[in-house]
Scaffold this motif. Structure first.
Motif, mmCIF file in Angstrom:
data_model
loop_
_atom_site.group_PDB
_atom_site.id
_atom_site.type_symbol
_atom_site.label_atom_id
_atom_site.label_comp_id
_atom_site.label_asym_id
_atom_site.label_seq_id
_atom_site.Cartn_x
_atom_site.Cartn_y
_atom_site.Cartn_z
ATOM 1 N N VAL A 71 -25.436 -28.939 32.050
ATOM 2 C CA VAL A 71 -27.058 -28.006 32.795
ATOM 3 C C VAL A 71 -28.174 -27.885 32.673
ATOM 4 N N THR A 72 -28.532 -27.452 31.438
ATOM 5 C CA THR A 72 -28.653 -27.786 30.305
ATOM 6 C C THR A 72 -30.070 -27.769 29.354
ATOM 7 N N VAL A 73 -29.149 -28.716 29.238
ATOM 8 C CA VAL A 73 -30.381 -30.066 29.828
ATOM 9 C C VAL A 73 -31.052 -30.738 30.620
ATOM 10 N N ALA A 74 -30.783 -30.425 31.767
ATOM 11 C CA ALA A 74 -31.517 -30.647 33.555
ATOM 12 C C ALA A 74 -32.276 -29.138 33.053
ATOM 13 N N ALA A 75 -31.602 -28.621 33.092
ATOM 14 C CA ALA A 75 -33.331 -27.296 32.764
ATOM 15 C C ALA A 75 -34.399 -27.710 32.047
ATOM 16 N N ALA A 76 -33.686 -28.659 30.693
ATOM 17 C CA ALA A 76 -35.083 -28.888 29.883
ATOM 18 C C ALA A 76 -35.957 -29.669 30.404
ATOM 19 N N ILE A 77 -35.198 -30.333 30.855
ATOM 20 C CA ILE A 77 -36.018 -31.703 31.896
ATOM 21 C C ILE A 77 -37.622 -31.364 32.843
ATOM 22 N N LEU A 78 -36.488 -30.278 33.779
ATOM 23 C CA LEU A 78 -37.416 -29.466 34.505
ATOM 24 C C LEU A 78 -38.641 -28.974 33.783
ATOM 25 N N ILE A 79 -38.415 -27.517 33.027
ATOM 26 C CA ILE A 79 -39.384 -26.919 32.781
ATOM 27 C C ILE A 79 -40.454 -27.956 32.241
ATOM 28 N N LEU A 80 -39.975 -29.028 31.359
ATOM 29 C CA LEU A 80 -40.699 -29.921 30.579
ATOM 30 C C LEU A 80 -42.011 -30.295 32.434
ATOM 31 N N MET A 81 -41.724 -30.648 33.067
ATOM 32 C CA MET A 81 -41.958 -31.521 34.403
ATOM 33 C C MET A 81 -43.008 -30.634 35.021
ATOM 34 N N SER A 82 -42.944 -28.740 35.208
ATOM 35 C CA SER A 82 -43.011 -28.131 35.400
ATOM 36 C C SER A 82 -44.065 -28.080 34.876
ATOM 37 N N GLY A 83 -43.991 -27.696 33.313
ATOM 38 C CA GLY A 83 -45.582 -27.391 32.724
ATOM 39 C C GLY A 83 -46.929 -28.546 32.807
#
Length: 280
Positions: free
Chosen positions: A75-87
């Motif tokens: 879940v935390t790794v997926a959130a990291a990817i999502l934050i990067l894509m959102s940025g």
């Protein structure tokens, strides 16, 4: 002398040695990437991901999983990817994405623990998760080996791709111009930070993880002037601060996470003064 005898007495127990080994490894891994986060002005990704990890841990606690890492890590790794894509989205900047995900995950995690938890001390469970707990002293041998393997992978990645990390940290445009995939390295950095955060939650708690990432790097920047020297010196400071904090915690029965952060603050103050004296 009494404190020395007390420390020698505690060091006879394997669980204390396990805790010190894991603490030193986590401090070393977090310090290697702290300078990159600070220089890229992305320090609060640690704060955002730690809150996401708290939400995932709350779900794991409600489901009564024996090992919360099974759900917290992906879940935390997926959130990291999502934050990067959102940025990279012009309509939703990186800091806004971190703020939304951070507050949302923290609120949902606390709500889940209150509504579905069967524990008689929900407030104590939440407090220990947010600010660190004594679970660092109850590690199994399997958890110690997991931390050792993950730490070796993190350190190996940093050593093998040091030049790429350096380039991405200071000039992404130049990195792309020479034909390197800057996006892939940014993604790898986000995933590694997520792994470090999951490993560090038992040590300092989800609210204090950012200090473990940022304080050693900021301290090193007060007296060092090259990227390599900042990374090496921050690694030394991080290990010293964590080791000192854990030993003080063991000797005086203070909260582990808060004591480590307090030691890092003292180290930061000392290096700030030393930096001013050196510049004069």
């Amino acid at each position: 002398m009494q404190l020395v005898d007390k420390l020698i007495y505690y060091m006879q127990y394997p669980f204390v040695k396990y805790a010190l080994v894991v603490g030193i490894l986590i401090a070393l891994c977090s310090s290697l990437f702290g300078a990159t986060l600070v220089l890229k002005r992305f320090s609060f990704i640690g704060d955002g991901l730690s809150h996401v990890a708290f939400g995932a841990m709350a779900v794991g606690s409600v489901l009564k999983l024996t090992n919360n890492t099974i759900i917290v890590m992906p879940v935390t790794v997926a959130a990291a990817i999502l934050i990067l894509m959102s940025g990279q989205n012009a309509k939703l900047k990186g800091d806004a994405a971190i703020a939304m995900m951070s507050v949302g995950a923290l609120a949902v995690g606390y709500l889940i623990m209150n509504v579905f938890s069967t524990s008689a001390n929900v407030s104590g469970d939440v407090c220990s998760t947010l600010f660190g707990s004594t679970s660092i002293l109850t590690l199994t041998m399997g958890e110690v080996w997991l931390c050792i393997v993950m730490s070796i992978c993190v350190i190996a990645f940093f050593c093998l791709f040091y030049n790429r990390i350096f380039a991405v940290t200071f000039d992404e445009s130049f990195t792309r111009a020479i034909g390197k995939n800057a996006g892939a390295y940014n993604l790898a950095l986000a995933v590694i930070i997520a792994v470090i955060i999951v490993l560090a939650m038992n040590l300092v708690g989800s609210l204090l993880i950012t200090a473990l990432l940022v304080f050693p790097a900021l301290s090193a920047m007060r007296v060092m002037y090259s990227f390599r020297s900042v990374v090496l010196y921050s690694a030394v400071l991080s290990v010293v601060g964590t080791l000192a904090g854990m030993l003080v915690s063991i000797l005086f029965s203070t909260p582990v996470g808060s004591t480590i952060v307090a030691c890092d603050m003292v180290i930061f103050a000392f290096n700030s003064i030393a930096g001013k004296v050196m510049r004069r």
